[in-house]
Scaffold this motif. Structure first.
Motif, PDB file in Angstrom:
ATOM      1  N   LEU A   1      10.843   9.718  -9.183  1.00 44.61           N
ATOM      2  CA  LEU A   1       9.799   8.890  -8.575  1.00 44.61           C
ATOM      3  C   LEU A   1       9.673   9.264  -7.106  1.00 44.61           C
ATOM      4  O   LEU A   1      10.685   9.416  -6.411  1.00 44.61           O
ATOM      5  N   GLU A   2       8.426   9.407  -6.632  1.00 45.53           N
ATOM      6  CA  GLU A   2       8.168   9.749  -5.243  1.00 45.53           C
ATOM      7  C   GLU A   2       7.490   8.569  -4.554  1.00 45.53           C
ATOM      8  O   GLU A   2       6.521   8.010  -5.078  1.00 45.53           O
ATOM      9  N   TYR A   3       7.982   8.223  -3.364  1.00 42.56           N
ATOM     10  CA  TYR A   3       7.457   7.102  -2.602  1.00 42.56           C
ATOM     11  C   TYR A   3       6.940   7.622  -1.261  1.00 42.56           C
ATOM     12  O   TYR A   3       7.627   8.386  -0.577  1.00 42.56           O
ATOM     13  N   SER A   4       5.715   7.197  -0.875  1.00 47.46           N
ATOM     14  CA  SER A   4       5.146   7.649   0.391  1.00 47.46           C
ATOM     15  C   SER A   4       4.265   6.568   0.987  1.00 47.46           C
ATOM     16  O   SER A   4       3.685   5.743   0.274  1.00 47.46           O
ATOM     17  N   LEU A   5       4.174   6.579   2.303  1.00 43.12           N
ATOM     18  CA  LEU A   5       3.339   5.646   3.044  1.00 43.12           C
ATOM     19  C   LEU A   5       3.098   6.234   4.422  1.00 43.12           C
ATOM     20  O   LEU A   5       4.028   6.795   5.034  1.00 43.12           O
ATOM     21  N   ILE A   6       1.864   6.126   4.909  1.00 41.98           N
ATOM     22  CA  ILE A   6       1.539   6.657   6.230  1.00 41.98           C
ATOM     23  C   ILE A   6       2.452   6.030   7.274  1.00 41.98           C
ATOM     24  O   ILE A   6       2.635   4.817   7.319  1.00 41.98           O
ATOM     25  N   GLY A   7       3.019   6.883   8.116  1.00 45.00           N
ATOM     26  CA  GLY A   7       3.909   6.403   9.161  1.00 45.00           C
ATOM     27  C   GLY A   7       5.336   6.199   8.706  1.00 45.00           C
ATOM     28  O   GLY A   7       6.170   5.730   9.491  1.00 45.00           O
ATOM     29  N   ARG A   8       5.628   6.549   7.453  1.00 42.41           N
ATOM     30  CA  ARG A   8       6.970   6.383   6.903  1.00 42.41           C
ATOM     31  C   ARG A   8       7.436   7.700   6.299  1.00 42.41           C
ATOM     32  O   ARG A   8       6.643   8.515   5.835  1.00 42.41           O
TER      33      ARG A   8
ATOM     34  N   ASN B   1       0.799  -1.227   0.000  1.00 41.84           N
ATOM     35  CA  ASN B   1       0.000   0.000   0.000  1.00 41.84           C
ATOM     36  C   ASN B   1       0.833   1.279   0.000  1.00 41.84           C
ATOM     37  O   ASN B   1       0.323   2.351   0.340  1.00 41.84           O
ATOM     38  N   ALA B   2       2.107   1.194  -0.359  1.00 38.25           N
ATOM     39  CA  ALA B   2       2.904   2.408  -0.529  1.00 38.25           C
ATOM     40  C   ALA B   2       2.553   3.043  -1.872  1.00 38.25           C
ATOM     41  O   ALA B   2       2.334   2.350  -2.864  1.00 38.25           O
TER      42      ALA B   2
ATOM     43  N   GLN C   1       0.546   7.218 -11.225  1.00 41.43           N
ATOM     44  CA  GLN C   1       0.769   6.774  -9.863  1.00 41.43           C
ATOM     45  C   GLN C   1       0.204   5.380  -9.688  1.00 41.43           C
ATOM     46  O   GLN C   1      -0.668   4.941 -10.423  1.00 41.43           O
ATOM     47  N   THR C   2       0.713   4.669  -8.686  1.00 38.22           N
ATOM     48  CA  THR C   2       0.233   3.332  -8.381  1.00 38.22           C
ATOM     49  C   THR C   2       0.544   3.045  -6.921  1.00 38.22           C
ATOM     50  O   THR C   2       1.144   3.872  -6.223  1.00 38.22           O
ATOM     51  N   THR C   3       0.141   1.865  -6.450  1.00 35.13           N
ATOM     52  CA  THR C   3       0.447   1.441  -5.089  1.00 35.13           C
ATOM     53  C   THR C   3       1.071   0.049  -5.122  1.00 35.13           C
ATOM     54  O   THR C   3       0.841  -0.723  -6.054  1.00 35.13           O
ATOM     55  N   THR C   4       1.828  -0.252  -4.092  1.00 39.17           N
ATOM     56  CA  THR C   4       2.497  -1.557  -4.019  1.00 39.17           C
ATOM     57  C   THR C   4       1.516  -2.628  -3.568  1.00 39.17           C
ATOM     58  O   THR C   4       0.565  -2.364  -2.839  1.00 39.17           O
ATOM     59  N   ASN C   5       1.774  -3.855  -4.003  1.00 36.48           N
ATOM     60  CA  ASN C   5       0.926  -4.977  -3.617  1.00 36.48           C
ATOM     61  C   ASN C   5       1.406  -5.578  -2.294  1.00 36.48           C
ATOM     62  O   ASN C   5       2.273  -5.021  -1.617  1.00 36.48           O
ATOM     63  N   ALA C   6       0.856  -6.726  -1.929  1.00 31.68           N
ATOM     64  CA  ALA C   6       1.205  -7.350  -0.650  1.00 31.68           C
ATOM     65  C   ALA C   6       2.678  -7.723  -0.576  1.00 31.68           C
ATOM     66  O   ALA C   6       3.242  -7.836   0.517  1.00 31.68           O
ATOM     67  N   GLN C   7       3.326  -7.912  -1.709  1.00 35.92           N
ATOM     68  CA  GLN C   7       4.749  -8.246  -1.741  1.00 35.92           C
ATOM     69  C   GLN C   7       5.635  -7.007  -1.868  1.00 35.92           C
ATOM     70  O   GLN C   7       6.844  -7.117  -2.059  1.00 35.92           O
TER      71      GLN C   7
ATOM     72  N   THR D   1      -3.337   7.700  -0.161  1.00 36.76           N
ATOM     73  CA  THR D   1      -2.781   6.357  -0.073  1.00 36.76           C
ATOM     74  C   THR D   1      -3.868   5.302  -0.258  1.00 36.76           C
ATOM     75  O   THR D   1      -4.904   5.336   0.410  1.00 36.76           O
ATOM     76  N   GLY D   2      -3.635   4.382  -1.178  1.00 37.81           N
ATOM     77  CA  GLY D   2      -4.556   3.272  -1.386  1.00 37.81           C
ATOM     78  C   GLY D   2      -5.790   3.597  -2.196  1.00 37.81           C
ATOM     79  O   GLY D   2      -6.590   2.698  -2.470  1.00 37.81           O
ATOM     80  N   ALA D   3      -5.978   4.851  -2.603  1.00 37.92           N
ATOM     81  CA  ALA D   3      -7.170   5.214  -3.368  1.00 37.92           C
ATOM     82  C   ALA D   3      -6.967   4.896  -4.842  1.00 37.92           C
ATOM     83  O   ALA D   3      -5.902   5.124  -5.409  1.00 37.92           O
TER      84      ALA D   3
END
Length: 640
Positions: free
Chosen positions: A83-90, A50-51, A61-67, A166-168
């Motif tokens: 490329l920009e990478y983001s995730l809640i809490g990171r 979900n990053a 844009q896209t999001t990462t899968n479970a792996q 995130t995740g939308a």
């Protein structure tokens, strides 16, 4: 009162061929590239799902899968991008990527550090009460208004949210100008039910229906394929911030309407000071990514013989004989231009603040004869009547005009003809016949663009009145009344004799009237019982009313030159739907040492959409949060 249940359209309409072509091509240039990689935790090297991965300066844009894996596709010019990478809490991260000869680029694993979230940021919960993010004990994401207004290539709010939540999953339903955008915050959880989130603007619950008034494909029975979107009526430049509430807590705050999440939009208000005038203008260009590779072989094939049969001069086409080929893509597509102009004035005194803005937006589609025009005016007035009483009035008037074309399903679309019509067919206007020649597919694409019509007009008013009264220092009583009222008129006109000599013509002219009302009364009491224990109690009442009416009329067997409803075969119809909810809620927040926060609430809702024996439903919510970094022991750890 027992009201009939509203019919629910399928939440995922089949995307028509033209929508895919035009939607993908709009605002797109260059070469298609694909980026692949993995996002991992910096400490453990475990994959992070979900990053969000976004290509800066684009809508890709896209999001990462479970792996922790991702695949990002973008159509850009060769060069170096970020490329920009983001995730809640990171913590966020960036990587440089070079696009060149290879269409696929593999990026080395990207590690995100664990970091503190912006816990002190103030957010507004579903009760309308402001609180620190850490206190609400559920996921609330915020997007600043500047990020919305400055989103590249985005002329609407929903487009501007792409890559920022995130995740939308945010995708275009159509490539038509002013086209609809689908938003999924929690994925598609229902086959028949809607999956769109609840949209709330300044406390007003908006109608963001995706049901189409007309179907612009040959298969008119397929509904829920709206080519325009009502959320697009809100001007991005008027937005102060957006808050997104996901998870089960959304239903605990807003009831059954919020099962798919809530998007809360807060518009700009005036601030104390001298009048401030702001003018903003933008220009955009839209074009297809390229043209179709059509058949140019100069000798007749089986399709030419079977379907085109004769030349313009009337000579029969024989297999293997030389034939002339026609490529009309330059007469179908164009480079569309668009402009957005906004002027605003804000200011005020200690007791009175104001904000006034006007927006004019135009957009040309990549298909000739398609365009979109929006005019809107908005005003916000904040008036402090006494030290204890304040009122806020918001009003927004919007008017849009859109010219569409049939999208291309089966026989009626311009794009369908380009793809399936043998290129030995000459669709140019025939001066001797004084008309466009008939195509074996049914519709001549040049005739569709020049003589068929599919306009749509929307007139909308969104307004709210809000009062806030604090009779004592620890008690605030808030009342809000909101209204969303609009009229939407669509039309599809096919002239007689446009498909064949036996074609009798067709026109349909449906009109939708929609009015949504919501009335909220909330009381909030805060008590500091001792230095380590604080309570916040919210009690409220909410009433909503939603009434929709569709009046339609259509006719076939049109006399020549007639462009209004009338003819040999007339039909009319009317549909009315009503939906009401009423309920109350109570919520308690407990703060222990300003580090541990407990939240519990109940929302009891009665709805006319529920069954007779299930008229009232209870939506409980419980949450907790712990700011572990504020604990004394944290400072003595290597992390702290």
């Amino acid at each position: 009162m027992h009201l009939p249940r509203l019919r629910r359209f399928t939440s995922a309409a089949l995307v028509l061929l033209a929508g895919l072509i035009a939607g993908t091509g709009a605002n797109a240039q260059g070469t298609a590239f694909t980026v692949r990689g993995t996002v991992v935790d910096a400490a453990t090297q475990r994959p992070l799902p979900n990053a969000t991965v976004r290509l800066r300066g684009t809508q890709a844009q896209t999001t990462t899968n479970a792996q922790g894996e991702y695949t990002l596709s973008a159509r850009v010019q060769p060069g170096t991008y970020t490329l920009e990478y983001s995730l809640i809490g990171r913590g966020d991260a960036t990587r440089q990527v070079a696009f060149g000869a290879s269409p696929t680029v593999q990026v080395a694993p990207v590690a995100l550090q664990q970091t503190a979230v912006a816990l002190e940021e103030i957010v507004v919960t579903g009760t309308g009460v402001s609180a620190r993010r850490v206190e609400v004990a559920n996921t609330v994401e915020s997007v600043r208004g500047e990020e919305i207004a400055e989103a590249p290539g985005a002329s609407t709010v929903d487009q501007a949210l792409q890559g920022k939540v995130t995740g939308a999953l945010i995708s275009e339903n159509s490539g038509q100008p002013g086209g609809g955008v689908s938003i999924r915050l929690r994925g598609t959880s229902s086959i028949l039910g809607g999956a769109e989130p609840l949209i709330v603007v300044d406390g007003v619950i908006l109608d963001n229906s995706d049901a189409a008034l007309v179907s612009l494909g040959a298969n008119a029975g397929r509904g829920s394929a709206a080519l325009t979107n009502r959320l697009a009526d809100i001007a991005p430049g008027d937005i102060d911030r957006i808050e997104i509430l996901k998870g089960a807590a959304a239903a605990g705050l807003y009831g059954s309407r919020a099962n798919n999440g809530v998007i809360q939009i807060f518009t700009k208000r005036g601030v104390q000071g001298e009048p401030r005038i702001t003018f903003r203008t933008e220009a955009s260009v839209s074009q297809t990514s390229g043209e179709y590779d059509l058949l140019t072989y100069p000798f007749a094939g089986p399709a030419d013989v079977a379907f085109v049969r004769t030349t313009r001069a009337g000579d029969p086409i024989r297999l293997g004989q030389p034939v002339e080929r026609f490529d009309i893509q330059d007469e179908i597509f164009r480079t569309g231009g668009g402009t957005t102009n906004q002027i605003s004035v804000s200011g005020g005194t200690t007791g009175t603040q104001y904000y006034v803005s006007g927006v004019y937006n135009t957009e040309e589609g990549v298909l000739r004869s398609t365009d979109y025009e929006k005019k809107s005016a908005r005003a916000s007035l904040t008036q402090r009547i006494t030290d204890e009483l304040q009122v806020i009035v918001n009003a927004n008037f919007i008017q849009t005009e859109t010219n569409l074309v049939p999208e291309g399903e089966q026989t009626e679309g311009a794009l369908t003809n380009i793809i399936f019509q043998p290129t030995s067919f000459n669709p140019a206007f025939d001066a001797e016949l004084n008309r466009f020649p008939y195509s074996f597919l049914g519709a001549n694409p040049l005739d569709v663009l020049n003589n068929w019509r599919a306009p749509e007009e929307v007139t909308r008013f969104v307004g709210s009145f809000e009062s806030s009264w604090s009779p004592i220092s620890d008690l605030t009583i808030r009342y809000l009344f909101g209204i969303d009222d609009y009229r939407q008129e669509s039309q599809v006109f096919r002239p007689p004799f446009s498909v064949s000599a036996r074609d009798i013509g067709f026109i349909t002219n449906p009109v939708r009237f929609s009015r949504q009302l919501n009335s909220d009364l909330t009381a909030t009491h805060k008590a500091q019982l001792n230095p380590s224990l604080a309570l916040s109690t919210d009690v409220g009442f909410r009433y909503t009313s939603d009434r929709g009416e569709v009046i339609s009329s259509s006719a076939s067997g049109l006399p020549p030159f007639q462009t209004t409803v009338g003819g040999a075969n007339l039909s009319t119809g009317q549909g009315i739907s009503e939906f009401r909810t009423i309920g109350g809620f109570i919520q308690e927040r407990v703060s222990l040492n300003d580090r541990i926060f407990l939240t519990a609430g109940l929302n009891l809702e009665g709805s006319s959409a529920f069954g007779e024996n299930e008229r009232y439903q209870l939506f409980p919510r419980v949450g907790a949060s712990w700011v572990v970094t504020d604990e004394p022991f944290w400072e003595n750890t290597s992390i702290g």
